[in-house]
Design a protein around this motif. Structure first.
Motif, PDB file in Angstrom:
ATOM      1  N   ARG A   4      77.514  71.744  69.505  1.00 29.52           N
ATOM      2  CA  ARG A   4      76.852  70.209  69.033  1.00 29.52           C
ATOM      3  C   ARG A   4      78.180  68.981  68.632  1.00 29.52           C
ATOM      4  N   ALA A   5      77.652  68.373  69.157  1.00 30.03           N
ATOM      5  CA  ALA A   5      78.973  67.127  68.705  1.00 30.03           C
ATOM      6  C   ALA A   5      78.887  66.374  67.448  1.00 30.03           C
ATOM      7  N   ALA A   6      79.334  66.028  66.619  1.00 28.54           N
ATOM      8  CA  ALA A   6      79.564  66.012  65.246  1.00 28.54           C
ATOM      9  C   ALA A   6      80.017  64.401  65.469  1.00 28.54           C
ATOM     10  N   PRO A   7      79.185  63.532  64.214  1.00 24.92           N
ATOM     11  CA  PRO A   7      79.407  62.360  64.146  1.00 24.92           C
ATOM     12  C   PRO A   7      81.077  61.488  63.967  1.00 24.92           C
ATOM     13  N   PHE A   8      81.751  61.690  63.869  1.00 27.38           N
ATOM     14  CA  PHE A   8      82.909  60.647  63.473  1.00 27.38           C
ATOM     15  C   PHE A   8      83.024  60.147  61.979  1.00 27.38           C
ATOM     16  N   TYR A   9      82.165  59.239  61.656  1.00 31.96           N
ATOM     17  CA  TYR A   9      81.577  58.671  60.136  1.00 31.96           C
ATOM     18  C   TYR A   9      80.276  57.912  60.025  1.00 31.96           C
ATOM     19  N   CYS A  10      79.946  57.870  59.066  1.00 29.14           N
ATOM     20  CA  CYS A  10      78.945  57.480  59.128  1.00 29.14           C
ATOM     21  C   CYS A  10      78.236  56.074  59.761  1.00 29.14           C
ATOM     22  N   PRO A  11      77.270  56.113  59.980  1.00 27.54           N
ATOM     23  CA  PRO A  11      76.570  55.120  60.511  1.00 27.54           C
ATOM     24  C   PRO A  11      76.276  53.855  59.239  1.00 27.54           C
ATOM     25  N   TYR A  12      76.026  53.722  57.824  1.00 32.29           N
ATOM     26  CA  TYR A  12      76.063  53.007  56.931  1.00 32.29           C
ATOM     27  C   TYR A  12      77.022  52.191  56.635  1.00 32.29           C
ATOM     28  N   ASP A  17      83.566  61.442  55.364  1.00 32.47           N
ATOM     29  CA  ASP A  17      83.282  62.616  54.141  1.00 32.47           C
ATOM     30  C   ASP A  17      82.220  62.807  55.367  1.00 32.47           C
ATOM     31  N   LEU A  18      81.514  63.765  56.466  1.00 33.39           N
ATOM     32  CA  LEU A  18      80.589  63.502  56.359  1.00 33.39           C
ATOM     33  C   LEU A  18      80.546  65.896  56.370  1.00 33.39           C
ATOM     34  N   ARG A  19      79.485  65.237  56.484  1.00 39.32           N
ATOM     35  CA  ARG A  19      78.116  67.747  56.485  1.00 39.32           C
ATOM     36  C   ARG A  19      77.434  67.811  57.041  1.00 39.32           C
ATOM     37  N   PRO A  20      77.577  68.292  57.769  1.00 36.87           N
ATOM     38  CA  PRO A  20      75.726  69.240  58.178  1.00 36.87           C
ATOM     39  C   PRO A  20      74.936  69.105  56.619  1.00 36.87           C
ATOM     40  N   ASN A  21      73.720  68.179  56.863  1.00 41.54           N
ATOM     41  CA  ASN A  21      72.652  68.489  56.413  1.00 41.54           C
ATOM     42  C   ASN A  21      71.403  69.584  56.487  1.00 41.54           C
ATOM     43  N   HIS A  25      69.009  70.621  63.485  1.00 48.13           N
ATOM     44  CA  HIS A  25      69.812  70.068  63.794  1.00 48.13           C
ATOM     45  C   HIS A  25      70.489  69.009  63.980  1.00 48.13           C
ATOM     46  N   GLY A  26      70.990  67.949  64.277  1.00 51.29           N
ATOM     47  CA  GLY A  26      71.560  66.284  63.503  1.00 51.29           C
ATOM     48  C   GLY A  26      71.565  66.160  62.813  1.00 51.29           C
ATOM     49  N   ALA A  27      71.302  66.551  61.379  1.00 47.00           N
ATOM     50  CA  ALA A  27      71.179  65.859  60.559  1.00 47.00           C
ATOM     51  C   ALA A  27      72.765  66.173  59.565  1.00 47.00           C
ATOM     52  N   TRP A  28      73.174  64.956  59.438  1.00 47.96           N
ATOM     53  CA  TRP A  28      74.524  65.008  59.055  1.00 47.96           C
ATOM     54  C   TRP A  28      73.986  64.374  57.394  1.00 47.96           C
ATOM     55  N   GLU A  29      75.012  64.643  56.165  1.00 51.84           N
ATOM     56  CA  GLU A  29      74.821  63.748  54.961  1.00 51.84           C
ATOM     57  C   GLU A  29      76.493  62.536  54.513  1.00 51.84           C
ATOM     58  N   ARG A  35      73.994  59.182  51.497  1.00 52.41           N
ATOM     59  CA  ARG A  35      72.865  58.874  52.597  1.00 52.41           C
ATOM     60  C   ARG A  35      72.809  60.274  53.775  1.00 52.41           C
ATOM     61  N   ALA A  36      71.551  60.690  53.752  1.00 51.82           N
ATOM     62  CA  ALA A  36      71.394  61.641  54.898  1.00 51.82           C
ATOM     63  C   ALA A  36      70.815  60.759  55.892  1.00 51.82           C
ATOM     64  N   PHE A  37      72.083  61.568  57.264  1.00 58.79           N
ATOM     65  CA  PHE A  37      70.822  60.661  58.366  1.00 58.79           C
ATOM     66  C   PHE A  37      71.004  61.604  60.052  1.00 58.79           C
ATOM     67  N   GLN A  38      69.811  61.578  60.777  1.00 59.47           N
ATOM     68  CA  GLN A  38      69.919  62.559  62.246  1.00 59.47           C
ATOM     69  C   GLN A  38      70.315  62.007  63.621  1.00 59.47           C
TER      70      GLN A  38
END
Length: 59
Positions: A4-12, A17-21, A25-29, A35-38
Protein backbone atom coordinates in the motif's frame (compact mmCIF):
# COMPACT_ATOMS: atom_id res chain seq x y z
CA UNK A 1 0.54 -5.10 -7.02
CA UNK A 2 2.95 -3.47 -4.62
CA UNK A 3 2.42 -2.74 -0.95
CA UNK A 4 0.00 0.00 0.00
CA UNK A 5 1.08 3.53 -0.72
CA UNK A 6 1.59 5.81 2.25
CA UNK A 7 0.79 9.53 2.18
CA UNK A 8 3.79 11.82 2.69
CA UNK A 9 1.91 14.56 4.56
CA UNK A 10 -1.42 15.33 6.18
CA UNK A 11 -3.95 16.84 3.73
CA UNK A 12 -5.25 19.14 6.50
CA UNK A 13 -2.16 20.58 8.19
CA UNK A 14 0.74 19.45 5.99
CA UNK A 15 2.65 17.75 8.81
CA UNK A 16 4.54 14.51 8.15
CA UNK A 17 3.85 12.74 11.48
CA UNK A 18 1.37 10.17 10.13
CA UNK A 19 0.54 6.72 11.44
CA UNK A 20 -1.80 3.99 10.16
CA UNK A 21 -5.23 4.17 11.81
CA UNK A 22 -7.00 1.12 13.25
CA UNK A 23 -10.07 1.76 11.06
CA UNK A 24 -8.58 -0.35 8.29
CA UNK A 25 -6.89 -0.20 4.91
CA UNK A 26 -6.14 3.34 3.74
CA UNK A 27 -6.92 4.97 7.08
CA UNK A 28 -4.31 7.31 8.58
CA UNK A 29 -4.06 9.60 11.59
CA UNK A 30 -2.04 12.77 12.01
CA UNK A 31 -0.38 13.30 15.38
CA UNK A 32 0.10 17.02 14.73
CA UNK A 33 -3.54 18.06 14.15
CA UNK A 34 -5.23 15.01 15.72
CA UNK A 35 -7.27 14.23 12.58
CA UNK A 36 -7.98 10.88 10.97
CA UNK A 37 -8.56 10.48 7.25
CA UNK A 38 -8.87 7.73 4.66
CA UNK A 39 -7.35 7.44 1.19
CA UNK A 40 -9.16 5.55 -1.54
CA UNK A 41 -8.33 4.97 -5.20
CA UNK A 42 -11.49 5.56 -7.22
CA UNK A 43 -10.28 4.47 -10.66
CA UNK A 44 -8.95 5.83 -13.92
CA UNK A 45 -10.65 8.63 -15.80
CA UNK A 46 -12.02 7.75 -19.22
CA UNK A 47 -10.52 10.82 -20.91
CA UNK A 48 -7.01 9.79 -19.87
CA UNK A 49 -4.04 12.09 -19.55
CA UNK A 50 -4.10 15.25 -21.67
CA UNK A 51 -0.70 16.68 -22.50
CA UNK A 52 0.27 20.18 -23.55
CA UNK A 53 3.13 19.69 -26.02
CA UNK A 54 3.58 23.35 -26.94
CA UNK A 55 6.89 23.43 -25.08
CA UNK A 56 6.29 26.49 -22.95
CA UNK A 57 3.91 28.82 -21.24
CA UNK A 58 1.36 30.88 -23.10
CA UNK A 59 1.92 34.61 -23.03
Amino acid sequence: MSERAAPFYCPYCGDEDLRPNEQGHGAWECAACNRAFQLKFLGLLTRGLQRNDTGGEEI
